[in-house]
Design an enzyme around this catalytic site. Structure first.
Site, short mmCIF file in Angstrom:
data_model
loop_
_atom_site.label_atom_id
_atom_site.label_comp_id
_atom_site.label_asym_id
_atom_site.label_seq_id
_atom_site.Cartn_x
_atom_site.Cartn_y
_atom_site.Cartn_z
N GLU A 37 0.81 -1.23 0.06
CA GLU A 37 0.00 0.09 -0.07
C GLU A 37 0.97 1.46 -0.10
O GLU A 37 1.60 1.56 1.09
CB GLU A 37 -0.99 0.04 1.22
CG GLU A 37 -1.61 1.28 1.54
CD GLU A 37 -2.29 1.46 2.55
OE1 GLU A 37 -3.32 2.10 2.80
OE2 GLU A 37 -2.16 0.64 3.72
N GLU A 67 -11.60 2.55 6.51
CA GLU A 67 -10.50 2.65 7.26
C GLU A 67 -10.46 4.28 7.67
O GLU A 67 -9.73 5.20 7.28
CB GLU A 67 -8.87 2.38 6.85
CG GLU A 67 -7.93 2.49 7.60
CD GLU A 67 -6.71 1.76 7.04
OE1 GLU A 67 -6.03 1.34 7.82
OE2 GLU A 67 -6.24 2.44 6.04
#
Length: 269
Positions: A143, A240
């Site tokens: 990521e 998130e």
């Protein structure tokens, strides 16, 4: 409509961690993700998943010494044995939790580290991790994380992550596309999402700036959710974000997306 997973590290923090599974299920989530499971026995976590009919979507491999500021080991020279031990532990948890993907953090190199060497270390470690994970049919995720929130992090741009995946060309090495980090780092989220989609294995969302619910800020999430549908993305979308107040009170965005999906389905019929 995308499949949304509640991130239990950031959401429902008004109650202890193990109580968050029930709240997420009650609010209609069918999947959950979180940062690190290692404080808990995997069997305990598995029971909570089963009790509330939830799927474990994602969690992170051990990041090194988090309290000391470490944010992953994969690109750090001289840490290979610790990295491999962490991947083995993560895969043990994945087996019990039936988790199909693990996020492997790259880390923050020291000022004295040669970045070209760090990339070589990163590629070697990811190749090893992906090979180990493939034996359990688990995907390894990388990521890009923005430099504002995590200064010095080794991987911060979408093209960098795609380049790593293309260099290794492993079917279970994929990009974790976080719209918040993408917007903070470089913008042009919808175009970058489309360009990276063949390599994207998981998406995460949050409002920009502030990392709160995706119904305020500079990103047009109804547009992005419709774009995900139009692009044929069938994976999970991890929520998130840090709720501005009580988690349930901030789920209006989700109800609006459910209504949009219902209208779209009705018109198609």
């Amino acid at each position: 409509m995308p499949r949304f997973a509640a991130n239990l590290s950031l959401m429902y923090t008004e109650v202890p961690f193990l109580e968050r599974f029930a709240l997420a299920a009650a609010d209609g989530f069918e999947g959950v993700e979180y940062l690190f499971p290692y404080e808990y026995d995997p069997g305990v976590l598995a029971r909570h998943l089963e009790e509330h009919a939830l799927e474990q979507v994602l969690f992170n491999a051990p990041p090194g010494d988090w309290a000391a500021g470490e944010r992953g080991l994969a690109a750090l020279p001289g840490r290979a044995e610790e990295f491999r031990a962490g991947i083995r532990l993560a895969l043990d948890y994945a087996a019990v939790l039936q988790a199909p993907r693990i996020h492997v953090m790259a880390g923050i190199p020291q000022d004295s580290d040669d970045l070209d060497h760090c990339r070589d270390v990163y590629l070697d470690n990811l190749a090893w991790a992906a090979s180990e994970a493939a034996q359990q049919d688990v995907d390894i995720m990388i990521e890009p994380i923005n430099q504002h929130d995590m200064p010095g992090y080794f991987l911060s741009l979408q093209d960098e992550a795609l380049s790593v995946c293309e260099a290794l060309n492993l079917p279970n090495l994929k990009v974790q596309f976080d719209t918040y980090h993408c917007q903070m780092s470089e913008g042009n989220v919808a175009t970058r999402l489309q360009a990276g989609l063949p390599r994207i294995g998981h998406i995460q969302i949050a409002g920009v700036p502030g990392r709160h619910e995706p119904d305020i800020g500079e990103l047009n999430y109804p547009f992005l959710f419709a774009a995900m549908d139009a692009l044929g993305y069938i994976g999970w979308v991890g929520c998130e974000y840090r709720p501005r107040a009580e988690t349930r009170a901030g789920l209006g965005w989700l109800r609006q997306e459910e209504a949009r999906a219902s209208r779209t389905s009705g018109s198609a019929a």
